[in-house]
Design an enzyme around this catalytic site. Structure first.
Site, PDB file in Angstrom:
ATOM      1  N   SER A 167      -3.701  -1.272  -2.013  1.00 42.03           N
ATOM      2  CA  SER A 167      -4.339   0.036  -2.056  1.00 42.03           C
ATOM      3  C   SER A 167      -5.740  -0.038  -1.436  1.00 42.03           C
ATOM      4  O   SER A 167      -5.875  -0.430  -0.278  1.00 42.03           O
ATOM      5  CB  SER A 167      -4.364   0.559  -3.492  1.00 42.03           C
ATOM      6  OG  SER A 167      -4.671   1.931  -3.537  1.00 42.03           O
TER       7      SER A 167
ATOM      8  N   ASP B 150       4.832   7.139  -0.451  1.00 37.69           N
ATOM      9  CA  ASP B 150       3.405   6.857  -0.583  1.00 37.69           C
ATOM     10  C   ASP B 150       2.610   7.719   0.399  1.00 37.69           C
ATOM     11  O   ASP B 150       3.001   7.879   1.556  1.00 37.69           O
ATOM     12  CB  ASP B 150       3.154   5.371  -0.298  1.00 37.69           C
ATOM     13  CG  ASP B 150       1.803   4.877  -0.774  1.00 37.69           C
ATOM     14  OD1 ASP B 150       0.789   5.547  -0.510  1.00 37.69           O
ATOM     15  OD2 ASP B 150       1.756   3.802  -1.403  1.00 37.69           O
TER      16      ASP B 150
ATOM     17  N   HIS C  98       3.162   5.356  -4.611  1.00 33.57           N
ATOM     18  CA  HIS C  98       2.012   4.450  -4.581  1.00 33.57           C
ATOM     19  C   HIS C  98       1.956   3.613  -5.862  1.00 33.57           C
ATOM     20  O   HIS C  98       2.147   4.128  -6.967  1.00 33.57           O
ATOM     21  CB  HIS C  98       0.724   5.256  -4.423  1.00 33.57           C
ATOM     22  CG  HIS C  98      -0.455   4.427  -4.025  1.00 33.57           C
ATOM     23  ND1 HIS C  98      -0.481   3.681  -2.869  1.00 33.57           N
ATOM     24  CD2 HIS C  98      -1.652   4.229  -4.633  1.00 33.57           C
ATOM     25  CE1 HIS C  98      -1.647   3.066  -2.777  1.00 33.57           C
ATOM     26  NE2 HIS C  98      -2.375   3.369  -3.832  1.00 33.57           N
TER      27      HIS C  98
END
Length: 220
Positions: free
Chosen positions: A56, A154, A184
């Protein structure tokens, strides 16, 4: 990773935005990388096999760190592991992803808020450094081989796939893994799900190839 691959891992306690906007975090990451490189003998690690990685926002910092290490030319990075990396400050603002993306967990509004805090100004503004948002880089040549993994739902899918395409176009060996139906950080929320195990196996295999590429398991 430590138990299965025998790695020594350094987790960077980098300064956080908005109290410490960029370039605080990336400079902290670089400082740790350089420290590990310079003290490799004391740490009993191989300075020629330094891997950087993150997920991330950490994946975004990893991509920026690869650019910074290349440009400062003090440290050679063996491999970059980019797990659903956050690469482009314009996603969800001036650059819109596919309509189906960003509906779960990490949304367009969350992305805008985070980038605004990190950059200290409006995402999508002109003049954003590539060391803050790696997608802004115009020259990707000479970067270490990469693995990019992301879920098909995502918010970062489009930017991650395009960054992978650009890496390959620049001659950087790049492996891409897209997990169908995954949002995600899906593997963090449901670590034992079959798709999560499949995802981990994918990037563990990529890491093994990078680490042991010059050391066959059964040498003649």
């Amino acid at each position: 990773m430590v138990s299965e691959l025998g790695l020594v891992i350094f987790s960077v306690d980098y300064r956080l935005a908005p109290e410490a906007p960029c370039p605080a975090a990336i400079e902290d990451c670089y400082a740790v990388l350089k420290w590990a490189h310079d003290h490799a003998a004391d740490l009993k690690i191989d300075r020629n096999r330094l891997i950087i990685g993150g997920d991330s926002a950490g994946g975004g910092l990893t991509a920026c760190l690869a650019l910074l290490a290349r440009d400062r030319a003090e440290i050679k990075v063996l491999f970059q592991l980019l797990i659903y990396p956050m690469l482009d400050d314009r996603t969800g603002t001036t650059l819109m992803p596919s309509p189906a993306l960003g509906e779960y967990i990490w949304t367009r509004s969350a992305n805008h808020y985070a980038w605004n805090a990190y950059l200290g100004k409006t995402p999508g503004s002109p003049g954003i450094s590539e060391y803050a948002a790696a997608f802004r880089a115009t020259d990707l040549t000479g970067l270490p081989p990469a693995y990019i993994g992301v879920g098909s739902l995502d918010l970062f899918l489009d930017e991650d796939l395009e960054y992978a395409r650009r890496l390959m176009a620049a001659g950087v060996p790049t492996e891409v893994c897209v997990i169908p139906g995954a949002y995600h950080v899906f593997d963090v929320f449901i670590p034992d799900a079959p798709l999560s195990r499949q995802f981990r196996a994918s990037y563990f295999t990529a890491l093994k190839r990078a680490i042991f590429q010059d050391f066959p398991e059964n040498p003649a």
